[in-house]
Design a protein around this motif. Structure first.
Motif, short mmCIF file in Angstrom:
data_model
loop_
_atom_site.label_atom_id
_atom_site.label_comp_id
_atom_site.label_asym_id
_atom_site.label_seq_id
_atom_site.Cartn_x
_atom_site.Cartn_y
_atom_site.Cartn_z
N LYS A 133 206.22 -13.37 8.11
CA LYS A 133 206.28 -11.92 7.98
C LYS A 133 207.64 -11.42 8.49
N TYR A 135 209.19 -9.60 10.60
CA TYR A 135 209.17 -8.83 11.83
C TYR A 135 209.84 -9.62 12.94
N ASP A 139 210.93 -5.59 17.32
CA ASP A 139 210.07 -4.58 16.69
C ASP A 139 208.81 -4.34 17.53
N HIS A 181 214.16 -6.48 2.43
CA HIS A 181 213.37 -5.40 1.82
C HIS A 181 212.86 -4.42 2.88
N ARG A 182 212.44 -4.95 4.00
CA ARG A 182 211.92 -4.07 5.06
C ARG A 182 213.03 -3.22 5.66
N GLU A 185 214.03 -0.45 3.19
CA GLU A 185 213.07 0.66 3.16
C GLU A 185 213.19 1.54 4.40
N ARG A 186 213.47 0.93 5.55
CA ARG A 186 213.65 1.72 6.77
C ARG A 186 214.93 2.55 6.72
N ARG A 191 211.63 2.31 -1.13
CA ARG A 191 212.02 1.01 -1.68
C ARG A 191 213.10 1.21 -2.74
#
Length: 379
Positions: A133, A135, A139, A181-182, A185-186, A191
């Motif tokens: 994942k 993360y 975080d 990708h994460r 988006e942040r 996206r």
């Protein structure tokens, strides 16, 4: 089944009846040096009273007490809150995996003296590493409003208790591509596949140039995301990127300088993308040799560079392969320092040689001048 660091696999374990230690059933490596005994033993404390030595480990068929069930439920609630607070994908599967790690921590009395949220976050981070994942540990520390070093200490201690220090969950390198990708988006609030794809191409180029070696993935992701955002017309500063990927601006600036020194850093974004889409990692043919990877004792056939085909494919996916690319940045810096030192030593030698010649000529002049004067007087 337990994980053996020597066999690099889940192996059956054997309990030594004489010493009470747990060993690997294949190679014999000691996996747990703690001694387990079926019968109780007593020792005297400082006051002279007898007390039970060690701790009692209950079997599954003994059931759980109400206090144990309450503690497990509290840990599951903490994990559920963190999952929904950080929007971790996976649903009940990731929660159950993290909760199983939490129950193992309870069995080893790891929760004593530690906050439930810290242990729950460490268990969830292990589950995220296991499920790949996107993360980072920071975080979870930001969500809990604690120092990342405090949570990192809990994570390392938990890995030591659960015998995960040599497990691939902890030892395997983290691919920077997982976070693109994460982070996109942040940064953008939505996206954007175009920015993400460009950043992924930049990360792939960094891999081929050995920039990921010895560096955390957040710095590479920040540099790639900064270049990709600017190339698509988004006006973000380095401070904005640093706040998203959790690195300081100095680290981000260093990664940008290192990327600038590569061949890809001198191209325009159009030329870079055209070259990136044309390039593919070449698949080498199998070669004869000795297998030196983790599958050497499992009868795997040699493929290339001492690796079997599976390990070679994993290495190629993570590093970008051995073909093409520049030398590692650390090697380039060391080589530059060596060249500068050699140049300075050469210049120093030339200066010293020149001074020696000047001194020699001065001495000769001092010797020859009186002789000439004496000859002129006699004449």
């Amino acid at each position: 089944m337990v994980f053996c660091g020597h066999c690099q696999d889940d192996c059956p374990y054997v309990k030594d009846p004489d010493n009470g230690i747990i060993c690997c059933g294949i190679c014999g490596k000691v996996l747990d040096p703690n001694i387990y005994d079926d019968g109780p033993s007593f020792v005297k404390d400082s006051s002279g009273q007898s007390r039970l030595r060690g701790s009692i480990i209950k079997a599954i068929e003994d059931g759980c007490s109400i206090s144990r069930e309450r503690t497990e439920a509290k840990g599951r609630d903490e994990i559920w809150q963190i999952v929904h607070g950080l929007h971790v994908s996976g649903g009940d599967d990731i929660i159950c995996t993290a909760h199983n790690f939490y129950k193992l921590a309870l069995d080893n009395s790891f929760t004593k003296g530690r906050q439930t949220s810290h242990v729950a976050a460490a268990c969830l981070y292990i589950a995220c590493r296991r499920g790949e994942k996107p993360y980072l540990l920071i975080d979870f520390s930001d969500y809990l409003h604690i120092s990342v070093y405090v949570l990192g200490a809990v994570f390392l201690q938990l890995c030591q208790v659960l015998l995960l220090g040599e497990h691939p969950i902890v030892q395997k390198l983290v691919d920077p591509s997982l976070f693109i990708h994460r982070f996109t988006e942040r940064l953008l609030g939505k996206r954007n596949n175009a920015v993400s794809d460009t950043a992924l191409c930049i990360v792939a180029s960094m891999k081929r140039d050995w920039m990921q070696t010895g560096r955390k993935p957040s710095g590479l992701c920040g540099a790639a995301l900064y270049i990709a955002a600017l190339s698509h017309g988004y006006d973000y500063t380095k401070a904005d990127i640093a706040a998203v990927v959790h690195v300081c601006e100095a680290t981000l600036f260093k990664r940008l300088i290192e990327f600038e020194s590569t061949d890809s850093g001198s191209l325009t974004i159009e030329d870079f993308l055209a070259k990136a889409y044309e390039e593919t990692v070449p698949k080498c043919s199998a070669k004869y040799g000795e297998v030196l990877c983790e599958h050497k004792d499992k009868g795997a056939e040699h493929f290339s560079h001492g690796l079997c085909e599976e390990c070679y494919d994993n290495f190629t996916e993570l590093s970008g392969g051995l073909e093409g690319g520049a030398d590692p940045p650390a090697f380039q810096q060391a080589e530059k320092h060596r060249q500068d030192a050699a140049k300075r030593s050469k210049e120093t030698a030339v200066v010293e040689e020149t001074l020696c010649e000047l001194n020699s000529s001065d001495v000769e002049d001092n010797i020859m001048t009186p002789w000439k004067v004496e000859v002129s007087e006699h004449t």
